[in-house]
Motif scaffolding. Structure first.
Motif, PDB file in Angstrom:
ATOM      1  N   ASN A   1      -2.229  -6.145 -12.392  1.00  0.00           N
ATOM      2  CA  ASN A   1      -3.366  -7.098 -12.576  1.00  0.00           C
ATOM      3  C   ASN A   1      -4.574  -6.851 -11.390  1.00  0.00           C
ATOM      4  O   ASN A   1      -4.219  -6.324 -10.487  1.00  0.00           O
ATOM      5  N   PRO A   2      -5.709  -7.331 -11.793  1.00  0.00           N
ATOM      6  CA  PRO A   2      -6.783  -7.016 -10.645  1.00  0.00           C
ATOM      7  C   PRO A   2      -6.285  -7.840  -9.272  1.00  0.00           C
ATOM      8  O   PRO A   2      -6.605  -7.010  -8.226  1.00  0.00           O
ATOM      9  N   GLN A   3      -5.751  -8.798  -9.199  1.00  0.00           N
ATOM     10  CA  GLN A   3      -5.438  -9.322  -7.673  1.00  0.00           C
ATOM     11  C   GLN A   3      -4.196  -8.142  -7.196  1.00  0.00           C
ATOM     12  O   GLN A   3      -4.472  -7.755  -6.162  1.00  0.00           O
ATOM     13  N   GLN A   4      -3.373  -7.866  -8.071  1.00  0.00           N
ATOM     14  CA  GLN A   4      -2.232  -7.021  -7.673  1.00  0.00           C
ATOM     15  C   GLN A   4      -2.977  -5.635  -7.201  1.00  0.00           C
ATOM     16  O   GLN A   4      -2.744  -4.883  -6.076  1.00  0.00           O
ATOM     17  N   ARG A   5      -3.846  -5.034  -7.972  1.00  0.00           N
ATOM     18  CA  ARG A   5      -4.545  -3.860  -7.556  1.00  0.00           C
ATOM     19  C   ARG A   5      -5.309  -3.952  -6.326  1.00  0.00           C
ATOM     20  O   ARG A   5      -5.385  -3.014  -5.464  1.00  0.00           O
ATOM     21  N   GLU A   6      -5.889  -5.068  -6.242  1.00  0.00           N
ATOM     22  CA  GLU A   6      -6.630  -5.158  -4.785  1.00  0.00           C
ATOM     23  C   GLU A   6      -5.748  -5.200  -3.676  1.00  0.00           C
ATOM     24  O   GLU A   6      -6.028  -4.477  -2.549  1.00  0.00           O
ATOM     25  N   ALA A   7      -4.373  -5.709  -3.883  1.00  0.00           N
ATOM     26  CA  ALA A   7      -3.615  -5.745  -2.696  1.00  0.00           C
ATOM     27  C   ALA A   7      -3.179  -4.348  -2.539  1.00  0.00           C
ATOM     28  O   ALA A   7      -2.785  -3.935  -1.315  1.00  0.00           O
ATOM     29  N   VAL A   8      -2.781  -3.579  -3.464  1.00  0.00           N
ATOM     30  CA  VAL A   8      -2.404  -2.244  -3.277  1.00  0.00           C
ATOM     31  C   VAL A   8      -3.302  -1.388  -2.777  1.00  0.00           C
ATOM     32  O   VAL A   8      -3.082  -0.550  -1.914  1.00  0.00           O
ATOM     33  N   LEU A   9      -4.561  -1.549  -3.130  1.00  0.00           N
ATOM     34  CA  LEU A   9      -5.559  -0.709  -2.324  1.00  0.00           C
ATOM     35  C   LEU A   9      -6.181  -1.193  -1.125  1.00  0.00           C
ATOM     36  O   LEU A   9      -6.918  -0.176  -0.451  1.00  0.00           O
ATOM     37  N   THR A  10      -5.780  -2.162  -0.791  1.00  0.00           N
ATOM     38  CA  THR A  10      -6.363  -2.785   0.626  1.00  0.00           C
ATOM     39  C   THR A  10      -5.619  -2.171   1.689  1.00  0.00           C
ATOM     40  O   THR A  10      -4.253  -2.576   1.950  1.00  0.00           O
ATOM     41  N   VAL A  11      -5.697  -0.909   2.209  1.00  0.00           N
ATOM     42  CA  VAL A  11      -4.592  -0.410   3.233  1.00  0.00           C
ATOM     43  C   VAL A  11      -4.897  -0.265   4.652  1.00  0.00           C
ATOM     44  O   VAL A  11      -4.170   0.088   5.174  1.00  0.00           O
ATOM     45  N   ASP A  12      -6.219  -0.684   5.032  1.00  0.00           N
ATOM     46  CA  ASP A  12      -6.862  -0.893   6.427  1.00  0.00           C
ATOM     47  C   ASP A  12      -6.340  -2.159   6.923  1.00  0.00           C
ATOM     48  O   ASP A  12      -6.859  -3.011   6.513  1.00  0.00           O
ATOM     49  N   GLY A  13      -5.418  -2.024   7.928  1.00  0.00           N
ATOM     50  CA  GLY A  13      -5.151  -3.411   8.711  1.00  0.00           C
ATOM     51  C   GLY A  13      -4.340  -4.263   7.831  1.00  0.00           C
ATOM     52  O   GLY A  13      -3.727  -4.025   6.873  1.00  0.00           O
ATOM     53  N   PRO A  14      -3.905  -5.482   8.596  1.00  0.00           N
ATOM     54  CA  PRO A  14      -2.535  -6.239   8.146  1.00  0.00           C
ATOM     55  C   PRO A  14      -3.180  -6.962   6.753  1.00  0.00           C
ATOM     56  O   PRO A  14      -4.492  -7.149   6.678  1.00  0.00           O
ATOM     57  N   LEU A  15      -2.310  -7.215   6.003  1.00  0.00           N
ATOM     58  CA  LEU A  15      -2.573  -7.893   4.716  1.00  0.00           C
ATOM     59  C   LEU A  15      -1.298  -8.805   4.223  1.00  0.00           C
ATOM     60  O   LEU A  15      -0.371  -8.514   4.769  1.00  0.00           O
ATOM     61  N   LEU A  16      -1.822 -10.270   4.093  1.00  0.00           N
ATOM     62  CA  LEU A  16      -0.814 -11.260   4.072  1.00  0.00           C
ATOM     63  C   LEU A  16      -0.937 -11.638   2.456  1.00  0.00           C
ATOM     64  O   LEU A  16      -2.049 -11.928   1.908  1.00  0.00           O
ATOM     65  N   LEU A  17      -0.002 -11.764   1.687  1.00  0.00           N
ATOM     66  CA  LEU A  17       0.275 -11.734   0.348  1.00  0.00           C
ATOM     67  C   LEU A  17       0.840 -13.192  -0.022  1.00  0.00           C
ATOM     68  O   LEU A  17       2.182 -13.144   0.602  1.00  0.00           O
ATOM     69  N   PHE A  18       0.294 -13.941  -0.654  1.00  0.00           N
ATOM     70  CA  PHE A  18       0.949 -15.167  -0.843  1.00  0.00           C
ATOM     71  C   PHE A  18       1.086 -15.693  -2.540  1.00  0.00           C
ATOM     72  O   PHE A  18       0.041 -15.234  -3.114  1.00  0.00           O
ATOM     73  N   ALA A  19       2.256 -15.556  -2.985  1.00  0.00           N
ATOM     74  CA  ALA A  19       2.473 -15.669  -4.186  1.00  0.00           C
ATOM     75  C   ALA A  19       3.804 -16.234  -4.960  1.00  0.00           C
ATOM     76  O   ALA A  19       4.736 -16.126  -4.205  1.00  0.00           O
ATOM     77  N   GLY A  20       3.893 -16.908  -5.953  1.00  0.00           N
ATOM     78  CA  GLY A  20       4.857 -17.463  -6.499  1.00  0.00           C
ATOM     79  C   GLY A  20       6.104 -16.859  -6.966  1.00  0.00           C
ATOM     80  O   GLY A  20       6.020 -15.650  -6.943  1.00  0.00           O
ATOM     81  N   ALA A  21       7.241 -17.494  -6.937  1.00  0.00           N
ATOM     82  CA  ALA A  21       8.482 -16.793  -7.576  1.00  0.00           C
ATOM     83  C   ALA A  21       8.148 -15.871  -8.918  1.00  0.00           C
ATOM     84  O   ALA A  21       7.586 -16.500  -9.819  1.00  0.00           O
ATOM     85  N   GLY A  22       8.363 -14.740  -9.081  1.00  0.00           N
ATOM     86  CA  GLY A  22       8.507 -13.893 -10.104  1.00  0.00           C
ATOM     87  C   GLY A  22       7.054 -13.724 -10.598  1.00  0.00           C
ATOM     88  O   GLY A  22       6.757 -13.160 -11.809  1.00  0.00           O
ATOM     89  N   SER A  23       6.128 -13.542  -9.764  1.00  0.00           N
ATOM     90  CA  SER A  23       4.773 -13.371 -10.155  1.00  0.00           C
ATOM     91  C   SER A  23       4.275 -11.866  -9.668  1.00  0.00           C
ATOM     92  O   SER A  23       3.102 -11.572 -10.102  1.00  0.00           O
ATOM     93  N   GLY A  24       4.978 -11.152  -9.433  1.00  0.00           N
ATOM     94  CA  GLY A  24       4.830  -9.682  -9.100  1.00  0.00           C
ATOM     95  C   GLY A  24       4.515  -9.382  -7.646  1.00  0.00           C
ATOM     96  O   GLY A  24       3.765  -8.336  -7.499  1.00  0.00           O
ATOM     97  N   LYS A  25       5.193 -10.060  -6.829  1.00  0.00           N
ATOM     98  CA  LYS A  25       4.858  -9.514  -5.254  1.00  0.00           C
ATOM     99  C   LYS A  25       5.679  -8.300  -5.154  1.00  0.00           C
ATOM    100  O   LYS A  25       5.161  -7.298  -4.448  1.00  0.00           O
ATOM    101  N   THR A  26       6.876  -8.188  -5.515  1.00  0.00           N
ATOM    102  CA  THR A  26       7.834  -7.041  -5.342  1.00  0.00           C
ATOM    103  C   THR A  26       6.772  -5.617  -5.739  1.00  0.00           C
ATOM    104  O   THR A  26       6.777  -4.549  -5.258  1.00  0.00           O
ATOM    105  N   ARG A  27       6.308  -5.856  -7.387  1.00  0.00           N
ATOM    106  CA  ARG A  27       5.554  -4.688  -7.775  1.00  0.00           C
ATOM    107  C   ARG A  27       4.338  -4.424  -6.995  1.00  0.00           C
ATOM    108  O   ARG A  27       4.292  -3.243  -6.834  1.00  0.00           O
ATOM    109  N   VAL A  28       3.722  -5.423  -6.281  1.00  0.00           N
ATOM    110  CA  VAL A  28       2.876  -4.822  -5.427  1.00  0.00           C
ATOM    111  C   VAL A  28       3.078  -4.223  -4.342  1.00  0.00           C
ATOM    112  O   VAL A  28       2.606  -3.076  -3.897  1.00  0.00           O
ATOM    113  N   LEU A  29       4.220  -4.685  -3.651  1.00  0.00           N
ATOM    114  CA  LEU A  29       4.881  -3.877  -2.283  1.00  0.00           C
ATOM    115  C   LEU A  29       5.099  -2.504  -2.625  1.00  0.00           C
ATOM    116  O   LEU A  29       4.850  -1.495  -2.124  1.00  0.00           O
TER     117      LEU A  29
END
Ligand code: ATP
Ligand code: MG
Length: 203
Positions: free
Chosen positions: A7-35
């Protein structure tokens, strides 16, 4: 790799590669998919070497799942990534550099039972009554201190109980070292000490 499975938020997290990134999301919402997509993206598109990828989880189950899913996206190239739990990463780092911290390379790892035995031994040696200084309570104070990277000498002695805990902690640490043993807390604490005291190992 297809980014349209994100989804758009996941895509943004995947494409943000410069510098540290903190992801906050609930259980089963697709965090591991992002990683896992982020790791695949870094290797495939950003030409990062697989051996420069380090991913840590808390449980063995999560590490296993992450490995499997990265392998699903990357195939063989996933073999060279380093995906493990915090504790097994700690063991691997310490095995390699134990001597810098004055441990032998073949140090042993104490489990909860070994730790309890040693704490009881310390209480006895210090003539502290285990009915007053409950070994479990003392253990949990020591574990908490280690998690905060507090060493025996820096343990806050703000009341009588903690004063005694500090004595136990000091003796306990001495005995661990003499036995060439580390506990679970050390697996996290000692690598931090290693990196702080010997920054050259980070190269
Ligand atoms: N954008 C998406 N479109 C469709 N399915 C998705 C999407 N993101 C995640 N999923 C699916 O949702 C489920 C949960 O995803 P994932 O395991 O990545 O979540 P998580 O946040 O890591 O979960 P947990 O909290 O259990 O660790 C999986 O089956 C995954 O394939
Ligand atoms: Mg997950």
């Amino acid at each position: 790799m297809s980014l349209d499975r994100l989804n758009p938020q996941q895509r943004e997290a995947v494409l943000t590669v410069d510098g540290p990134l903190l992801l906050f999301a609930g259980a089963g919402s697709g965090k591991t998919r992002v990683l896992v997509h982020r790791i695949a993206h870094l290797i495939r598109e950003k030409r990062v070497s697989p051996w420069n990828i380090f991913a840590v989880t808390f449980t063995n189950k999560a590490a296993g799942e992450m490995k499997e899913r990265v392998a699903g996206l990357l195939g063989q190239r996933a073999d060279d990534t380093w995906i493990s739990t915090f504790h097994s990463a700690g063991v691997r780092i310490l095995r390699k550099h134990a001597t810098r911290l004055d441990y032998g390379e073949s140090f042993v790892i104490y489990d909860d039972g070994d730790q309890m035995t040693l704490i009881k031994e310390c209480l006895e040696e210090l003539k502290l009554n285990p009915k007053i200084f409950n070994p479990r309570a003392v253990e949990s104070r020591i574990d908490a201190a280690k998690n905060e990277l507090i060493e025996p000498a820096d343990y806050p002695v703000d009341d009588f109980f903690n004063e005694q805990v500090a004595r136990v902690y000091e003796l306990y640490a001495k005995k661990l070292k003499a036995n060439n043993a580390v506990d679970f807390g050390d697996l996290l604490l000692l690598p931090v000490k290693l990196f702080e005291g010997h920054p050259e190992v980070l190269q």
